[in-house]
Design a protein around this motif. Structure first.
Motif, mmCIF file in Angstrom:
data_model
loop_
_atom_site.group_PDB
_atom_site.id
_atom_site.type_symbol
_atom_site.label_atom_id
_atom_site.label_comp_id
_atom_site.label_asym_id
_atom_site.label_seq_id
_atom_site.Cartn_x
_atom_site.Cartn_y
_atom_site.Cartn_z
ATOM 1 N N ARG A 1 0.841 -1.189 0.000
ATOM 2 C CA ARG A 1 0.000 0.000 0.000
ATOM 3 C C ARG A 1 0.881 1.245 0.000
ATOM 4 N N GLY B 1 -2.756 4.819 1.643
ATOM 5 C CA GLY B 1 -3.533 3.664 2.100
ATOM 6 C C GLY B 1 -4.164 2.885 0.970
ATOM 7 N N LYS C 1 -4.518 -10.166 10.910
ATOM 8 C CA LYS C 1 -4.057 -8.783 10.868
ATOM 9 C C LYS C 1 -2.531 -8.764 10.847
ATOM 10 N N LYS C 2 -1.984 -7.736 10.232
ATOM 11 C CA LYS C 2 -0.528 -7.608 10.190
ATOM 12 C C LYS C 2 0.049 -7.654 11.594
ATOM 13 N N ARG D 1 -7.246 -7.015 3.357
ATOM 14 C CA ARG D 1 -7.248 -5.759 4.117
ATOM 15 C C ARG D 1 -6.700 -6.023 5.528
ATOM 16 N N GLN E 1 -4.798 -4.514 7.404
ATOM 17 C CA GLN E 1 -4.721 -3.427 8.378
ATOM 18 C C GLN E 1 -5.918 -3.470 9.323
#
Length: 483
Positions: A25, A29, A386-387, A421, A423
């Motif tokens: 990204r 974003g 999630k990251k 997604r 994030q």
């Protein structure tokens, strides 16, 4: 010594360090346009479908908190479809059908094609722009009133945008001077946009001015043969709705401005339905209230049962037309005695876009879309974590699972999306997935790194959550039916 399966997953994680799959990204974003690499051993598999790349401008907030928006949504299916980015209003009674909806429609069309062609239907395409001369010949130009969308060309000739095509198809068949009884029954159908100048379009796709419909027209040698064709179409409709998992009621109906002497509607019971139905609790009798006195409560068929009033959404309609149109336009065939004989006709409609909306109306909760599994836009959504410190390793396993599904089950190619997604938390993405109605959601969490990898699988149709090994996931998803 490590089990073989565990070793293979470790090799996959090692491969991750050479090629990361999650879309990078930029500072705003937004996802960068770089393609997602597929496995070097699966070049025949389509690139991974990423949620971030899908054009589905969803607005999954609680719209009930916004009284203005809630007031604009006149029924559940309209609210859910607009909220999820499936449709977008253009002008009163007309909508943009966004990509996920088009995918679902295309699947529904394939199911309809299978059933119509299974009884001998042949698909064609007729002009939407219809000459007024044809409609005046059948006396429907005036009968249709203001619902008929009319226009003039630059030469002053009158036309209409066809809401139905009895005149057009009968004229087509009439021009075939060599039609023989051996070619009958002849069943011609199309799936096209239709137009109707609704005075008060409402309920989203349930009542609009522009919509998709399947309309079939039959030509038979005799009244008896025409009734047999009529019954075969009704049976095909019943099979179609059964395949979709929709409870549909066939009720006696008025012939209206289509004409003929016999008619049935196919209704999905629903509180929001605009049709009032009378159903006997003692026998198979059911009818639209238009065909009987609204205050009648005794069954005209079994004489002992009580009629119960309910509401329904009309999703199909069949008519036995007799010679109403074939006489006017001289649609004839050569009989066994080599004499020109006027054909017996029937016509049969299915509201394609209405079926989509009605299915969402009757199957969904107030907050979450539920699709007939066969026509869901996508069958599976895979959620990586999630990251985080170990998120990258697990995310790569999620990517590998997507490709494994495509390699093992060709029917799932293009049916599995990866929610990249990362994030966002798994919880938020799982909530989105539930609201969008993917039949299966696979959560690839830290359990995938265990010696015996485990995956959380949510089945939307049953509400069941399962924790399965990779083989268990493959066994489950390998049974998914697609079209």
């Amino acid at each position: 010594m490590e089990p073989a399966v565990h070793k293979s997953w470790r090799r996959v994680v090692h491969h991750f360090h050479r090629a990361s799959f999650i879309s990078r990204r930029n500072h705003s974003g937004q996802a960068e346009p770089a393609a997602v690499p597929a496995s070097p051993h699966s070049s025949h598999v389509k690139p991974t479908l990423l949620v971030s790349r899908l054009y589905q401008p969803s607005n999954l907030r609680d719209m009930g908190q916004d009284s203005r928006l809630a007031g604009e949504m006149s029924c559940k299916s309209q609210r859910l479809m607009q909220q999820a980015g499936l449709i977008h209003p253009s002008n009163p009674g007309c909508y943009y059908y966004l990509p996920a909806t088009v995918r679902s429609m295309e699947k529904l069309v394939r199911v309809i094609d299978q059933e119509m062609q299974g009884i001998g239907g042949q698909k064609l395409d007729m002009p939407s722009l219809c000459s007024a001369d044809l409609w005046k010949a059948s006396e429907r130009w005036d009968l249709m009133g203001k619902e008929l969308l009319r226009l003039k060309d630059r030469h002053g000739a009158d036309y209409c945008l066809g809401p139905t095509h009895e005149e057009a198809v009968t004229t087509l068949v009439a021009h075939q001077a060599t039609l023989s009884y051996r070619q009958l029954p002849l069943l011609l159908y199309q799936i096209t946009r239709k137009f109707r100048d609704e005075p008060k379009p409402k309920f989203g796709l349930l009542r609009g001015r522009e919509f998709y419909m399947k309309d079939m027209y039959s030509f038979d040698v005799s009244e008896e043969a025409a009734h047999q064709t009529y019954e075969s179409v009704c049976q095909a409709y019943a099979r179609l709705f059964a395949r979709l998992g929709l409870r549909c009621v066939q009720v006696q109906a008025d012939t209206g401005n289509i004409g003929g002497t016999l008619s049935h509607e196919f209704q999905l019971p629903a509180d929001v339905g605009e049709d009032q139905l009378l159903v006997c609790g003692n026998c198979s009798f059911s009818a639209n209230v238009e065909t009987l006195s609204s205050d009648r409560n005794d069954c005209p068929q079994c004489k002992t049962g009580t009629l119960v009033v309910s509401s329904g959404i009309e999703v199909g309609h069949t008519f036995y037309l007799g010679k109403k149109y074939s006489n006017v336009f001289q649609a004839t065939f050569s009989s066994t005695q080599n004499k020109l004989t006027v054909a017996e006709m029937g016509c049969y409609g299915l509201g394609v876009t209405r079926i989509l909306a009605a299915a969402i109306e009757v199957m969904s909760t107030e907050e979450e879309i539920r699709w007939p599994g066969l026509i869901a836009p996508y069958q599976v959504c895979v959620l990586p974590p999630k990251k985080g410190s170990k998120g990258n390793e697990v995310s790569f396993l999620a990517e590998e699972l997507v490709h494994t599904l495509g390699e093992a089950f060709p029917c799932l190619r293009g049916e599995v999306v990866l929610d990249d997604r990362t994030q966002m938390s798994i919880g938020k993405r799982l909530k989105d997935a539930n609201r969008l109605g993917y039949p299966y959601v696979v959560v690839v969490g830290q359990g995938a790194l265990e010696e015996t990898p485990k995956f959380e699988v949510v089945c939307q149709q049953t509400g069941e959550t399962m924790f399965l090994s990779k083989d268990g996931v493959l066994d489950l998803l390998g049974k998914v039916k697609t079209v």
